[in-house]
Design a protein around this motif. Structure first.
Motif, short mmCIF file in Angstrom:
data_model
loop_
_atom_site.label_atom_id
_atom_site.label_comp_id
_atom_site.label_asym_id
_atom_site.label_seq_id
_atom_site.Cartn_x
_atom_site.Cartn_y
_atom_site.Cartn_z
N ASP A 1 0.80 -1.23 0.00
CA ASP A 1 0.00 0.00 0.00
C ASP A 1 0.83 1.28 0.00
O ASP A 1 0.29 2.38 -0.11
CB ASP A 1 -0.95 0.01 1.20
N ARG A 2 2.16 1.16 0.13
CA ARG A 2 3.03 2.33 0.15
C ARG A 2 4.19 2.13 -0.82
O ARG A 2 4.70 1.02 -1.00
CB ARG A 2 3.59 2.57 1.56
N ILE A 3 4.62 3.25 -1.43
CA ILE A 3 5.80 3.27 -2.28
C ILE A 3 6.81 4.21 -1.63
O ILE A 3 6.50 5.37 -1.35
CB ILE A 3 5.48 3.77 -3.70
N ILE A 4 8.01 3.70 -1.38
CA ILE A 4 9.09 4.55 -0.87
C ILE A 4 9.93 4.97 -2.07
O ILE A 4 10.27 4.15 -2.93
CB ILE A 4 9.95 3.81 0.17
N VAL A 5 10.24 6.25 -2.15
CA VAL A 5 11.03 6.78 -3.26
C VAL A 5 12.26 7.48 -2.70
O VAL A 5 12.23 8.07 -1.62
CB VAL A 5 10.20 7.76 -4.13
N ALA A 6 13.36 7.40 -3.44
CA ALA A 6 14.59 8.05 -3.02
C ALA A 6 15.34 8.56 -4.23
O ALA A 6 15.16 8.06 -5.35
CB ALA A 6 15.47 7.08 -2.22
N GLY A 7 16.17 9.57 -4.02
CA GLY A 7 16.93 10.13 -5.13
C GLY A 7 17.60 11.43 -4.73
O GLY A 7 18.02 11.62 -3.59
N GLY A 8 17.66 12.36 -5.71
CA GLY A 8 18.31 13.64 -5.48
C GLY A 8 17.33 14.80 -5.41
O GLY A 8 17.73 15.96 -5.51
#
Length: 400
Positions: free
Chosen positions: A222-229
């Protein structure tokens, strides 16, 4: 019981480390900085015979006993063979047997860099993303899918992604994307998007103002974790990491998104792995940023439960039997209390997932002071790597 941990090195080697389960021991004592010997479920540093490539491996995915390898290379060779010997054609994508290390006869051809590879949970599909535009002689704009049963390119999956794909996370019926792109199939999508398994663009359309380099799906989907700049998600402040609804794309409060300052083209958080209610991320700060290391974060709150702060960019991490295994360019971890090996040779390292002490004040002033954060103890697990000729680093990806 026997399994493997696979590390991809830009030496062109896919190094395997044999997993041997140690006898169950008492809980580790608090205020223990290590090095810890014989941890529960520890991995030996023995090198397993593994296929090699002549370039860079950026990412890996494991389906059953097959390891799929993606990157920038033009040939592969058996374990032990010198560069230029016994080489066979493999164009940026290959696979090998997890147990034997032998190459399979799968020979897809991709005409550009592959930065991300991900398998659907049922193991029926492999998705690849990058900067390519042809796969097996067929037009594919930076995204493609393969059927793992027969190894063939999926014919009815051919979306047109406007710029580079850097991250992929898949379910059995959809695939989430992150990267540099601002459109898919001509529809505006600001560096985040979702597609059906047939390639149709879905309504999920959150936005990020800088590249998204990693995606992960929570265990309950049910959740999306996003990472980046990035510094913004959905137009609101969110530094390097954030939490989104898997259906609507709505942002959720996430404490860690206000802690790291890594952002831009040359700094950010570059990987994500799910382990129960935790997400493991790695930081790099060649440009604007304050974090180089590994963090274990509670998914529901964004609380940092374990912060491994070592000097030098961390590229990827995985968890196996409550040990965090890291590939990085790190060379100094003394402020965590992990003063071993004369503070060199942390390019592959291991730490307890459970925090056992707190970070001390940094001795080297130009780096951020993470004093007081909980941190795990280092484990006696050392590997000697020679920096690769392709980009001068040691390892980019680790999977278990």
């Amino acid at each position: 019981m026997f399994s493997t941990l696979r590390i991809s090195s830009i030496l062109g080697l896919l190094l395997g480390c044999a997993l041997s389960l140690f006898p169950v021991q008492n809980s580790w004592a608090e205020n223990n900085t290590g090095p810890i010997d014989n941890p529960i479920g520890g991995v030996t540093a023995d090198v397993l015979p593994t296929a090699q490539v002549n370039g860079v491996v950026w990412d890996q995915a494991i389906v059953g006993n097959t390891v799929y390898v993606a990157g920038e290379f033009s040939s592969a060779r058996p374990a032990g063979a010198e560069l230029g010997e016994q080489e066979v054609h493999r164009n940026n994508l290959m696979s090998y047997n997890l147990i034997t290390g032998e190459m399979t006869n799968w020979t897809p051809t991709v005409n550009g860099r592959i930065r991300a590879i991900s398998a659907s949970p049922d193991g029926k599909r492999i998705y690849i993303g990058g900067s390519f535009n042809w796969v097996n002689g067929q037009p594919r704009s930076r995204l493609a899918a393969f059927d793992t049963k027969n190894g063939e390119l999926v014919k009815d999956f051919s979306p047109a992604v406007g710029s580079d794909v850097l991250a992929i996370a898949a379910t059995n019926d959809k695939v989430y994307l992150g990267g540099w792109f601002t459109s898919i199939n001509g529809v505006p999508r600001q560096r985040l998007a979702a597609l059906s398994a047939s390639g149709e663009i879905l309504s999920w359309g959150p936005s990020a103002n800088y590249p998204v380099r990693a995606l992960a799906i929570s265990e309950n989907k049910d959740r999306i974790i996003v990472a980046g700049g990035f510094t913004e998600l959905n137009g609101e402040s969110s530094q390097a990491i954030g939490l989104l609804d898997a259906v609507t794309g709505t942002s959720y409060p996430f404490a860690a998104s206000g802690i790291f300052t890594n952002h831009g083209v040359d700094a950010g958080l570059g990987s994500l792995k799910i382990f129960g209610n935790q997400v493991i991320t790695t930081g790099y700060a060649a440009g604007r940023g304050d974090f180089e290391g590994v963090a274990s974060i509670d998914i529901s709150t964004g609380r940092i439960d374990n912060l491994i702060d070592c000097q030098g960019n961390a590229h990827d991490a995985t968890v196996l039997n409550n040990i965090i295994y890291v590939v990085s360019n790190s060379n100094y971890c003394a402020h965590t209390g992990n003063r071993t090996k004369k503070d060199i040779g942390y390019q592959t390292s291991a730490f307890t997932l459970k925090p056992l002490t707190k970070i001390a004040k940094r001795e080297k002033g130009k780096y951020h002071n993470w004093e007081g954060y909980p941190t795990g103890a280092i484990v006696n697990w050392w590997n000697d790597f020679q920096s690769g000729y392709a980009s001068g680093k040691t390892g980019w990806t680790v999977e278990s």
